[in-house]
Design an enzyme around this catalytic site. Structure first.
Site, mmCIF file in Angstrom:
data_model
loop_
_atom_site.group_PDB
_atom_site.id
_atom_site.type_symbol
_atom_site.label_atom_id
_atom_site.label_comp_id
_atom_site.label_asym_id
_atom_site.label_seq_id
_atom_site.Cartn_x
_atom_site.Cartn_y
_atom_site.Cartn_z
ATOM 1 N N GLY A 214 5.908 1.000 3.016
ATOM 2 C CA GLY A 214 6.519 0.944 1.843
ATOM 3 C C GLY A 214 7.212 0.290 2.323
ATOM 4 C CD GLU B 95 8.132 6.815 0.767
ATOM 5 O OE1 GLU B 95 7.880 6.310 1.207
ATOM 6 O OE2 GLU B 95 7.799 8.374 1.509
ATOM 7 C CG ASP B 96 6.975 3.195 -0.702
ATOM 8 O OD1 ASP B 96 6.905 4.376 -0.352
ATOM 9 O OD2 ASP B 96 6.248 2.408 -0.501
ATOM 10 C CG ASP C 137 1.648 9.672 -6.829
ATOM 11 O OD1 ASP C 137 2.204 10.359 -7.718
ATOM 12 O OD2 ASP C 137 0.479 9.269 -6.714
ATOM 13 C CE LYS D 192 3.894 6.923 -9.281
ATOM 14 N NZ LYS D 192 2.135 6.539 -8.784
ATOM 15 C CG PHE E 64 -1.599 2.034 -8.597
ATOM 16 C CD1 PHE E 64 -1.704 3.156 -7.391
ATOM 17 C CD2 PHE E 64 -1.654 1.302 -7.622
ATOM 18 C CE1 PHE E 64 -1.541 2.364 -6.037
ATOM 19 C CE2 PHE E 64 -1.979 0.672 -6.309
ATOM 20 C CZ PHE E 64 -1.717 1.288 -5.580
ATOM 21 C CB VAL E 65 3.977 0.208 -9.066
ATOM 22 C CG1 VAL E 65 4.526 0.556 -10.604
ATOM 23 C CG2 VAL E 65 4.562 1.780 -7.895
ATOM 24 C CG ASP F 184 -1.014 -0.715 0.606
ATOM 25 O OD1 ASP F 184 0.067 0.213 -0.029
ATOM 26 O OD2 ASP F 184 -1.476 -0.698 0.902
ATOM 27 N NE ARG G 10 2.148 -2.704 3.189
ATOM 28 C CZ ARG G 10 1.552 -1.316 3.743
ATOM 29 N NH1 ARG G 10 2.894 -1.059 2.116
ATOM 30 N NH2 ARG G 10 0.680 -1.004 3.888
#
Ligand code: 5GP
Length: 195
Positions: A63, A118-119, A122, A150, A171-172, A178, A184
Site C-alpha cells: 500500500g 506506511e500508508d 488503523d 484513524k 474504509f478508504v 486497495d 491502488r
C-alpha cells in the site's frame, strides 16, 4: 509545519466523483492536490529533521509504494530506501488481527536512522509488530511516517512521528490503498459510500 492535518472532527465532505469496485461505490474524500500539498509539507519536515544524517526509508508494501515515491521526491536531503511486506487483510474490510512478515528488509539497519513509511494506521497492530521487528536490528533511531491515521481505532500508546491526515474510522481506497487489490492506481482517496 502542522503536526498533522486533523479531519476527525470535520464533517466528512465528499464530492460528486465516484468510483465502483467489485460492486461497491466509493466517493472522493481527499483529492490529489490536497494529498500532494500535505506530502510536500511532510517531506520538508523530514528533510529538516534528518539534515545531518542519511536516513533509510523502509516502505511497507504494497500500500505505501505510491506515498513513498512521492514522499521521497519531497525529501531534499540524502536518503535510502528499502521495503518490507507484512500480511494484509486480503479482500476483507476488517482486520483479521494477525500479522506476519512476508518479506524482510535487505539493508543492514544496525546503527541507521530508520523511517518506516506506511500508508495507513488503523488498529496499529501492523505498526506495533513492525516497530518491534525493526527494533531488533538495533537502529540508531526508529520513527514512523504514515499518510493516514484513524486515531479512534488505534491503540493509544503507539507513537507516530509524522502523520499526514488524521481521518475518521472509515474504509478508504486509492493512492496505493486497495479494495481487493484494485484501486491502488487512483490519484485521489475515496471512502466507501455506505448509502
Ligand atoms: P492495522 O494493523 O493498523 O489495523 O492495519 C494496517 C493495514 O491494514 C494497512 O497497512 C492497510 O493495508 C490495511 N488497512 C487499514 N485500514 C484500511 C482502509 O481503510 N483501507 C484499506 N484499503 N486498507 C486498510
Amino acid at each position: 509545519m502542522p503536526a498533522t492535518r486533523d479531519l476527525t472532527d470535520a464533517p466528512v465532505e465528499l464530492d460528486d466523483a465516484t468510483v465502483t469496485y467489485r460492486g461497491d461505490r466509493f466517493r472522493r474524500y481527499l483529492d490529489a492536490d490536497t494529498i500532494q500539498s500535505r506530502v510536500a509539507e511532510m517531506g520538508q519536515q523530514i528533510s529538516a529533521d534528518y539534515a545531518d544524517t542519511t536516513p533509510i526509508l523502509v516502505s511497507v508494501l504494497n500500500g505505501a509504494f505510491m506515498f513513498t515515491a512521492d514522499l521521497m521526491r519531497a525529501i531534499n536531503t540524502d536518503c535510502e530506501i528499502d521495503f518490507i511486506k507484512l500480511s494484509s487483510y486480503g479482500a476483507a474490510k476488517v482486520s483479521s488481527g494477525e500479522v506476519h512478515e512476508l518479506k524482510s528488509v535487505d539493508a543492514e539497519l544496525e546503527g541507521r536512522d530508520v523511517l518506516i513509511v506506511e500508508d495507513i494506521v488503523d488498529t496499529g497492530l501492523s505498526m506495533d509488530f513492525m516497530k518491534g521487528r525493526l527494533q531488533e536490528y538495533n537502529p540508531a533511531s526508529l520513527r514512523v511516517a504514515t499518510l493516514l491515521h484513524k486515531p479512534t481505532a488505534t491503540e493509544p500508546d503507539l507513537t507516530l512521528d509524522y502523520v499526514g491526515f488524521q481521518i475518521p474510522d472509515l474504509f478508504v481506497i486509492g493512492y496505493g490503498l486497495d479494495y481487493g487489490q484494485l484501486a491502488r492506481n487512483l490519484a485521489d482517496i475515496y471512502i466507501l459510500d455506505e448509502d
